[in-house]
Design an enzyme around this catalytic site. Structure first.
Site, PDB file in Angstrom:
ATOM      1  N   LYS A  35       0.529   6.022  -3.059  1.00 39.75           N
ATOM      2  CA  LYS A  35       0.244   5.763  -1.634  1.00 39.75           C
ATOM      3  C   LYS A  35       1.221   4.714  -1.101  1.00 39.75           C
ATOM      4  O   LYS A  35       1.948   4.096  -1.887  1.00 39.75           O
ATOM      5  CB  LYS A  35      -1.201   5.284  -1.497  1.00 39.75           C
ATOM      6  CG  LYS A  35      -1.486   3.964  -2.219  1.00 39.75           C
ATOM      7  CD  LYS A  35      -2.973   3.658  -2.277  1.00 39.75           C
ATOM      8  CE  LYS A  35      -3.235   2.352  -3.018  1.00 39.75           C
ATOM      9  NZ  LYS A  35      -4.681   2.155  -3.283  1.00 39.75           N
ATOM     10  N   ARG A 144     -17.148  -1.000  -0.440  1.00 36.79           N
ATOM     11  CA  ARG A 144     -16.083  -0.627   0.484  1.00 36.79           C
ATOM     12  C   ARG A 144     -16.248   0.838   0.858  1.00 36.79           C
ATOM     13  O   ARG A 144     -16.575   1.165   1.976  1.00 36.79           O
ATOM     14  CB  ARG A 144     -14.712  -0.912  -0.161  1.00 36.79           C
ATOM     15  CG  ARG A 144     -13.558  -0.849   0.803  1.00 36.79           C
ATOM     16  CD  ARG A 144     -12.232  -1.203   0.154  1.00 36.79           C
ATOM     17  NE  ARG A 144     -11.793  -0.220  -0.837  1.00 36.79           N
ATOM     18  CZ  ARG A 144     -10.592  -0.220  -1.422  1.00 36.79           C
ATOM     19  NH1 ARG A 144      -9.728  -1.184  -1.155  1.00 36.79           N
ATOM     20  NH2 ARG A 144     -10.279   0.700  -2.300  1.00 36.79           N
ATOM     21  N   TYR A 267      15.026 -22.353  12.155  1.00 34.77           N
ATOM     22  CA  TYR A 267      14.065 -22.542  13.254  1.00 34.77           C
ATOM     23  C   TYR A 267      13.122 -23.703  12.954  1.00 34.77           C
ATOM     24  O   TYR A 267      12.566 -23.794  11.856  1.00 34.77           O
ATOM     25  CB  TYR A 267      13.213 -21.285  13.445  1.00 34.77           C
ATOM     26  CG  TYR A 267      13.903 -20.168  14.191  1.00 34.77           C
ATOM     27  CD1 TYR A 267      14.386 -20.356  15.480  1.00 34.77           C
ATOM     28  CD2 TYR A 267      14.046 -18.922  13.608  1.00 34.77           C
ATOM     29  CE1 TYR A 267      15.003 -19.322  16.165  1.00 34.77           C
ATOM     30  CE2 TYR A 267      14.649 -17.868  14.289  1.00 34.77           C
ATOM     31  CZ  TYR A 267      15.131 -18.083  15.570  1.00 34.77           C
ATOM     32  OH  TYR A 267      15.733 -17.051  16.250  1.00 34.77           O
ATOM     33  N   MET A 315      13.696 -13.476  11.348  1.00 37.71           N
ATOM     34  CA  MET A 315      13.535 -12.017  11.378  1.00 37.71           C
ATOM     35  C   MET A 315      14.579 -11.315  10.521  1.00 37.71           C
ATOM     36  O   MET A 315      14.274 -10.364   9.799  1.00 37.71           O
ATOM     37  CB  MET A 315      13.607 -11.517  12.828  1.00 37.71           C
ATOM     38  CG  MET A 315      13.265 -10.035  12.949  1.00 37.71           C
ATOM     39  SD  MET A 315      13.290  -9.433  14.629  1.00 37.71           S
ATOM     40  CE  MET A 315      11.736  -9.981  15.255  1.00 37.71           C
TER      41      MET A 315
END
Ligand SMILES: *Cc1c(COP(=O)(O)O)cnc(C)c1O
Length: 386
Positions: A35, A144, A267, A315
């Site tokens: 998956k 779940r 940053y 990013m």
């Protein structure tokens, strides 16, 4: 084009890891979980590595590194594999969301997990005679998905009321097998009690279950993470378990600068150099899947040496401190995780799991198989034949 961030994939390692699972689970069959695009490795690539391509009627004996079936989360993932001519048995772990999806599963011979009454009702809307393939999922404690234990006898009765349906098996999922084998054994006991004498294949173990206790192996195991060469356990690393990393993630140095004491990097200026520091800017960021949580705590491998991430991951770029590597230069290849720097360790630094790092890789990352040229040729020839 020169790839900026690429995952080098080792098919031999993937097959080795599946064979390691096989050696642990004896005669149990293996449903390889692919998956989330094969945990970021490429689901089609993984499926092709783990099954010899055979034509109809050429089933024959399987190699020890071959999966008996595949498992994906949803129909969309299964269809992408069918479109790539992966015809192996395939299980949809979350089952279907509509009758239309159930019909597609019939057509594509997909095995559907039924985990709730609403899904059972959907399946019952299929025309009489439709040969659905069904796994029943039971909630043995994870809370779940799955039928409650006490509902199981009635659900089995409803499934058996459609003799055209193939009952592939019953499964449950373990909540804490990575750290608490007793809780896993308790879940297994509840699962068995709920099923009583029902004669159908049983499946309990994910990777952590495969490693926790042999009695969890039963008829089918469902390993994911360990196939990709990563350990689901905090107390044993992959190498100690005989697993080899399948993915090694790379990028390149884009720029190098000499900073002086007091310079603030990136940053927000969250890293302030305490002394003269050589800073390399690497072409990878959170838009590639190199998570921002690795800011000021992750590491990378350059010239075979571990170097720290400094400042915030942005990013598209991340800074590392290469003061200890005077030979570091623009264009150098950097390892982000994989061989020499386990993804599990990188994940721990970021307060997450290797699952999330790998599954979080984005479209921007190129997946490149390390298959020998001859393997590649054999593979494309085999693919072309069907
Ligand atoms: C994802 C998943 C697995 C595989 O889990 P790993 O921890 O990666 O081995 C097995 N079973 C189910 C139901 C899953 O959702």
């Amino acid at each position: 084009m020169t790839p900026r961030v690429w995952a080098e994939l080792d098919p031999q390692a993937l097959r080795h890891n599946l064979a390691q699972v096989r050696a642990r689970v004896g005669s149990a069959r293996i449903m390889a979980v692919i998956k989330a695009n094969g945990y970021g490795h490429g689901a089609v690539w993984a499926a092709r590595c783990l099954r010899e391509l055979r034509g109809p009627g050429q089933e024959g004996r399987r190699a020890p590194w071959e999966a008996d079936a595949f498992a994906v989360a949803c129909l969309e993932e299964a269809l992408a594999l069918r479109a790539a001519r992966v015809q192996a048995p395939m299980v949809i772990l979350e089952g279907v969301l509509s009758v239309e999806e159930a019909r597609v599963c019939l057509r594509e011979k997909l095995e559907v997990v039924v985990h709730d009454h609403w899904q059972l009702a959907l399946m019952e809307e299929l025309p009489r005679g439709a040969e659905a393939r069904i796994w029943i999922k039971i909630d043995s404690g994870m809370r779940r998905l799955g039928f409650p234990l006490e509902a199981v006898p009635a659900v089995l009765e409803r499934l058996q009321a459609r003799p055209e349906w193939k009952l592939c098996g019953a499964m449950t999922h373990l909540a804490s097998a990575d750290e608490d084998a007793d809780s896993a054994l308790l879940q297994a006991q509840r699962f068995d009690t709920a099923l009583g004498g029902a004669r159908l294949p049983r499946s309990i173990a994910n990777s952590a279950g495969v490693l926790a206790d042999d009695t969890l192996h039963r008829d089918w195991v469902r390993p994911g993470l360990m196939l990709y060469g990563m350990s689901p356990r905090g107390d044993q690393d992959a190498a100690a378990l005989g697993l080899r990393p399948v993915m090694t993630l790379h990028s390149r140095v884009l720029a190098i600068r000499d900073c002086v004491a007091g310079d603030a990097v990136g940053y927000g200026g969250t890293h302030v150099c305490q002394a003269p520091t050589r800073v390399a800017t690497v072409a990878v960021g959170y838009a590639d899947g190199f998570q921002r949580a690795l800011s000021n705590c992750g590491s990378m491998l350059l010239h075979g040496q571990r170097v720290p991430v400094i400042g915030r991951v942005s990013m598209d770029m991340t800074a590392i401190d290469v003061t200890a590597l005077p030979a570091a230069a623009v264009g150098d290849v950097v390892t982000l995780w994989g061989e020499g720097l386990p993804a599990e360790e990188q994940a721990r630094a970021a307060g997450t799991l290797a699952y999330e790092l790998c599954a979080g890789l984005t479209q921007r990352v190129h997946l490149q198989s390390r298959a020998a040229a001859s393997d590649q040729a054999a593979l494309s020839e085999a693919v072309a034949r069907y």
